[in-house]
Design a protein around this motif. Structure first.
Motif, PDB file in Angstrom:
ATOM      1  N   SER A  39      -1.395  -4.671   9.112  1.00 12.09           N
ATOM      2  CA  SER A  39      -1.195  -3.254   9.398  1.00 12.09           C
ATOM      3  C   SER A  39      -1.010  -3.037  10.883  1.00 12.09           C
ATOM      4  O   SER A  39      -1.368  -3.889  11.708  1.00 12.09           O
TER       5      SER A  39
ATOM      6  N   ASP B 158      -0.369  -5.172   1.833  1.00 10.65           N
ATOM      7  CA  ASP B 158      -1.531  -5.859   1.275  1.00 10.65           C
ATOM      8  C   ASP B 158      -1.066  -7.089   0.513  1.00 10.65           C
ATOM      9  O   ASP B 158       0.107  -7.220   0.140  1.00 10.65           O
TER      10      ASP B 158
ATOM     11  N   LEU C 237       0.844  -1.177   0.000  1.00  7.07           N
ATOM     12  CA  LEU C 237       0.000   0.000   0.000  1.00  7.07           C
ATOM     13  C   LEU C 237       0.880   1.228   0.000  1.00  7.07           C
ATOM     14  O   LEU C 237       2.039   1.189   0.394  1.00  7.07           O
TER      15      LEU C 237
ATOM     16  N   LEU D 117      -6.323   2.877  10.899  1.00  7.80           N
ATOM     17  CA  LEU D 117      -5.501   1.936  10.164  1.00  7.80           C
ATOM     18  C   LEU D 117      -6.129   1.635   8.810  1.00  7.80           C
ATOM     19  O   LEU D 117      -7.346   1.495   8.689  1.00  7.80           O
ATOM     20  N   PRO D 118      -5.314   1.518   7.764  1.00  2.00           N
ATOM     21  CA  PRO D 118      -5.833   1.173   6.443  1.00  2.00           C
ATOM     22  C   PRO D 118      -6.432  -0.229   6.446  1.00  2.00           C
ATOM     23  O   PRO D 118      -6.106  -1.071   7.270  1.00  2.00           O
ATOM     24  N   ASP D 119      -7.310  -0.450   5.493  1.00  2.74           N
ATOM     25  CA  ASP D 119      -7.877  -1.785   5.313  1.00  2.74           C
ATOM     26  C   ASP D 119      -6.879  -2.592   4.507  1.00  2.74           C
ATOM     27  O   ASP D 119      -6.759  -2.444   3.294  1.00  2.74           O
ATOM     28  N   ALA D 120      -6.108  -3.455   5.199  1.00  2.00           N
ATOM     29  CA  ALA D 120      -5.023  -4.168   4.547  1.00  2.00           C
ATOM     30  C   ALA D 120      -4.864  -5.539   5.162  1.00  2.00           C
ATOM     31  O   ALA D 120      -5.438  -5.849   6.216  1.00  2.00           O
TER      32      ALA D 120
ATOM     33  N   THR E 153       8.289  -1.363   3.013  1.00  2.00           N
ATOM     34  CA  THR E 153       7.662  -0.066   2.790  1.00  2.00           C
ATOM     35  C   THR E 153       8.345   0.944   3.689  1.00  2.00           C
ATOM     36  O   THR E 153       9.099   0.579   4.589  1.00  2.00           O
TER      37      THR E 153
ATOM     38  N   VAL F 114       2.438   4.689  11.036  1.00  2.00           N
ATOM     39  CA  VAL F 114       1.383   3.763  10.638  1.00  2.00           C
ATOM     40  C   VAL F 114       1.852   3.032   9.384  1.00  2.00           C
ATOM     41  O   VAL F 114       2.307   3.657   8.424  1.00  2.00           O
ATOM     42  N   PHE F 115       1.782   1.722   9.389  1.00  2.00           N
ATOM     43  CA  PHE F 115       2.266   0.948   8.250  1.00  2.00           C
ATOM     44  C   PHE F 115       1.204  -0.041   7.805  1.00  2.00           C
ATOM     45  O   PHE F 115       0.288  -0.399   8.568  1.00  2.00           O
ATOM     46  N   ALA F 116       1.317  -0.506   6.560  1.00  2.00           N
ATOM     47  CA  ALA F 116       0.369  -1.481   6.034  1.00  2.00           C
ATOM     48  C   ALA F 116       0.980  -2.234   4.861  1.00  2.00           C
ATOM     49  O   ALA F 116       1.744  -1.678   4.079  1.00  2.00           O
TER      50      ALA F 116
ATOM     51  N   SER G  49      -4.461  -6.830  11.911  1.00  2.00           N
ATOM     52  CA  SER G  49      -4.437  -5.381  12.097  1.00  2.00           C
ATOM     53  C   SER G  49      -4.229  -5.069  13.571  1.00  2.00           C
ATOM     54  O   SER G  49      -4.333  -5.938  14.438  1.00  2.00           O
TER      55      SER G  49
END
Length: 877
Positions: A49, A786, A15, A43-46, A772, A782-784, A834
């Motif tokens: 994360s 996918d 992401l 938090l992203p939807d991943a 990333t 904040v990390f994610a 998550s």
């Protein structure tokens, strides 16, 4: 860790990194508060994360190599970067630019400047680290701390020499500038700046990689079952040897193989020890750590007149006070053994230790074994432990060849009108050989020696044990062995180490030893001497690079030595420096004290040290502990009987972040005076600052509690308060309580620099599978990721401040899931993962009993440099 799980290297879709303006550290030289805490991140939807928290008061240099790479470098030379105080900052410098290889480049950044508020009692500490890739140019920098009145202190920074500077004693809070300037020709390097109070200075910035014996382990069994009989439940044990008190040295089956490389052998040993820890009946399992003698840079010189170290600690006056210094006191020297002119026999010792005439014979062999050295370090011609502690030499004139002889001479060299003289010349020496070739020894041999001394009858048992040796490993089994010695009435003294950093060195850093640092003839901390809030006191250790007493010669410690040139053993004298030389000064002084009062115990001695009853204060507690040992004060304290005095746990009040309340437990030593003394404790009213509310509880058994609350955070600052009490004789005494204040540090201002987040394979290869980058947003990351395939992964994150392609190297910020220093794999199944939380910091955990060394760890390799663009390499202020 699940070593059996294998995962292919997938291509993971990343992401977009969650980013925000990085700026460059920010902060303020004034006090901050914790109002306006940032809301929880969304938090992203991943597939996977989470959030990386940042350790309090952490900042990043605003122009690291990574900042240049991403075109985000902010010059902090003409406009100094503001820092909170205390603080912990990671930085980067290089006087030139260039490339490590075709992929990774470094950039010129010749100078960093910072602005912060400091006051008396704080210490500015700077430590440097080389890049993980070898370069020809050696890192070197000048460090200067100044205020409006000019320079306060300077130092030269290298990867082997840290710099420590503090404001003048008694100075009020004011603004200072810290300047770190790379010298011409210096290559790239990382550094860490730590600004803290004296009582909180004990930090490590490297993961421990401690030497240990391959295919060996030291274990403690739950019952006295013979290990050979328990081999059915102990994996891969080929042979064993009992060390004492339920502790065993076990050997791994050599037939298992190690693929031939040293690195692989070490890793195989660590995997085996993990299995041992899970075996039934095993309470503890650790590597057979190697210990080393803690002396540096010998200068062979037999001039007795250069014993400047004794007047420095007021020893001549103490000699007059006791008359027969050390008589009747036994001091065990666990070291390389002692010099003998015929080392194949247990006799013919150095004439300053045993002259065989009316002047004295103070060497005694009291155990069945006096030489415990085994393995490759044992070069005395015998196989394994034997009765003879003679040092067989190593045919070289280095600091380890007759190390134990030098230590023994400082403790008890005879007053026989030639050569030198020891601190307690009429004490009895018990030479115990635990260090062999090159001054190296093993955990198992040291434990065996300690337990053999403890098992002696009271008349033969040593009063004092000197350990001028150390390692970075906090062996729980060594600590237990030392506690058995303390419980048997033995006073245990240990050298603090020669790292020149605040990294803990063991056994000195154990709470049940007396940790001794070193000073030069000018009463300044020796450049090599380790320090930190675990240090108890200091003694003369010398520093050959200085002439602190202006006598025209380097400050080295002169003591007994030997020569083995041409395999002919000749007694001699030498000048050495090291905390190995400092510790025997304290052991000798304790011999004078024990001569006056044979009931003195280790807790009582530690209590007297913390009271300042045995020392002269020299300034920073982190640099000097309670100060420089004063032999006359120590003898007087013993002559008076220790009486009753207060001790507190912890030793100071600590207020940090938003924590504005604290509590101390107050007890009396010796405890049989508790009823007479504890009710008399009061708080000296005029010593309590207006911004602090304090109260004393009523006695609760053998303890009272001091409770303190800050009522005005804006006025809170470093200071101390005083307790008053009467001893059993009714004499009024006082106890100073340091008050350490570290309020402030808004979480949103924390920044540890751009972080690379990696998913790493859970097999032995630790290959990066996905990567990333993230920057600080509201004081966290904040990390994610996918499209993460099901499987096991290590999750790690950290900075690459010198852009050499590795994160989490010494001096770089690092976060490992779930705990930094104890990484464990996380399992990704069908459902997304998550809410994962990690914490990043420039500090590293000490090697505690639960953790194991990292054999050859050089950081986690990145997948690639980002962004992939042809950036100019000469981008500097």
């Amino acid at each position: 860790m699940s070593g059996s799980y294998s995962v292919s290297v997938p291509t993971l879709v990343l992401l977009a990194a969650v980013t925000a303006g990085c700026g460059g550290g920010g902060g303020s030289s004034g006090e901050e508060n914790d109002s306006g805490v940032a809301p929880p991140p969304v938090l992203p939807d991943a597939d996977l994360s989470g959030v990386i928290q940042i350790e309090a008061r952490t900042r990043s240099d605003s122009d690291t190599a990574t900042d240049f790479l991403f075109r985000e470098a902010t010059d902090n030379t003409s406009d100094p970067q503001d820092l909170p105080s205390p603080t912990l900052l990671g930085g980067y410098l290089s006087s030139q630019s260039g490339g490590y290889d075709s992929t990774y480049a470094f950039y010129a950044d010749r100078e960093d400047r910072f602005r912060l508020a400091l006051e008396s009692g704080q210490t500015v500490y700077v430590q440097a680290f080389e890049p993980g890739r070898g370069l020809l140019a050696a890192p070197e920098a000048d460090v200067t701390l100044s205020n409006v009145d000019g320079e306060v202190g300077t130092g030269v920074l290298t990867p082997t020499t840290a710099v420590s500077i503090e404001p003048p004693s008694g100075a009020a809070k004011q603004v200072y500038t810290l300047d770190i300037e790379s010298r011409a020709g210096s290559g790239p390097f990382r550094y860490v700046v730590s600004v803290n109070t004296a009582s909180a200075t004990s930090l490590s910035f490297s993961y421990p990689d401690v030497a240990f014996e391959s295919d060996q382990a030291v274990i403690t069994m739950a019952s006295p079952t013979v290990v050979n009989a328990a081999s059915a439940v102990l994996p891969a044990v080929a042979s064993s040897r009992e060390l004492g008190a339920g502790v065993w040295l076990v050997n791994r089956h050599s037939s298992l193989g190690t693929l031939g490389s040293t690195q692989t052998a070490k890793e195989a040993t660590l995997d085996w020890i993990r299995q041992l820890r899970e075996a039934p009946g095993v309470l503890a399992a650790e590597p057979n750590y190697q210990f080393r003698a803690l002396a540096v840079s010998p200068e062979t010189n037999p001039l007795y007149g250069r014993q400047w170290n004794y007047p420095l600690i007021n020893l001549p006056a103490a000699w007059q006070a006791v008359g027969t210094p050390g008589q009747g006191v036994r001091v065990a020297v666990l070291d390389t053994g002692i010099f003998s002119s015929s080392p194949n026999t247990a006799s013919d010792w150095h004439p300053d230790l045993d002259d065989g005439n009316s002047n004295g014979n103070n060497v005694a062999l009291v155990t069945s074994y006096s030489d415990f050295v085994t393995g490759e370090a044992d070069v005395d011609g015998e196989q394994g432990p034997d009765y003879n502690p003679a040092n067989p030499g190593n045919r070289r004139a280095d600091a380890t060849s007759f190390h134990g002889t030098h230590v023994a001479g400082t403790i008890a060299a005879l007053d026989n009108n030639h050569g030198g003289i020891g601190v307690a010349p009429e004490a009895t020496l018990l030479p115990i050989r635990v260090l062999g070739l090159d001054g190296m020894g093993s955990l198992s041999d040291i434990i065996a020696a300690i337990d053999a001394l403890v098992a002696l009858d009271e008349a033969s048992r040593p009063d004092i044990m000197n350990l001028s040796l150390g390692t970075e490993a906090a062996s729980v089994q060594l600590e237990s062995a030392i506690q058995r010695a303390v419980d048997a009435g033995i006073l245990v003294v240990a050298a603090a180490g020669n790292q020149g950093t605040s990294e803990r060195v063991y056994p000195a850093a154990f709470a049940n030893t007396i940790a001794v640092g070193a000073v030069d003839a000018g009463r300044r901390r020796a450049s090599y001497s380790s320090f930190g809030d675990w240090l108890d006191l200091v003694a003369p250790g010398g520093d050959a690079s200085r002439d602190g007493n202006n006598d025209g010669q380097g400050d080295v410690i002169i003591s007994t030595w030997g020569s083995d040139s041409g395999n002919v053993f000749t007694p001699a004298y030498a000048g050495l420096q090291g905390t190995s030389m400092a510790a025997p000064h304290v052991s000798g002084v304790l011999a004078l004290m024990r001569q006056q009062d044979e009931t003195l115990t280790q807790p009582a001695i530690l209590g007297l040290i913390r009271q300042g009853a045995l020392t002269d204060g020299l300034g920073s507690q982190a640099e000097y502990g309670a100060g420089l040992i004063n032999a006359l004060k120590a003898v007087n304290a013993a002559n008076d009987g220790i009486g009753a005095f207060l001790t507190t746990s912890p030793s100071s009040l600590q207020f940090g972040g938003s924590v504005t309340t604290d509590q101390l437990a107050i007890e009396v030593v010796p405890s049989n005076d508790t009823d007479a003394v504890l009710p008399s404790v009061t708080v000296k009213e005029d010593s309590v600052p207006a911004w602090l509310d304090v109260n004393l509880s009523q006695s609760q058994g053998n303890t009272r509690f001091l409770n303190a609350t800050i009522n005005d955070a804006s006025a809170a600052r470093q200071t101390e308060m005083t307790l008053e009490y009467k001893n059993a004789a009714g004499d009024l005494r006082t106890l100073a309580i340091p008050i350490n204040v570290q309020l402030g540090d808004q979480p949103a201002t924390r920044n540890a620099g751009r972080h690379f987040v990696l998913l790493v394979s859970a097999d032995e290869e630790r290959e990066p599978l996905a990567q990333t980058t993230v920057v600080a947003q509201n004081g966290r990351y904040v990390f994610a990721f996918d499209e993460v395939p099901d499987g096991e992964y290590f999750l790690v994150a950290g900075t690459d401040m010198d852009n050499d392609g590795f994160i989490c190297q010494s001096g770089e910020a690092c976060a490992e899931y779930p705990t930094n220093g104890l990484p464990q794999p996380l399992v990704k199944g069908d459902a997304p993962l998550s809410g994962i939380t990690l914490t990043t910091s420039f500090t590293r955990p000490s090697l505690e009993s639960a953790s194991l060394p990292r054999a050859g760890f050089r950081g986690y390799r990145l997948l690639s440099a980002e962004p992939e663009t042809d950036l100019p390499r000469e981008v500097s202020p």
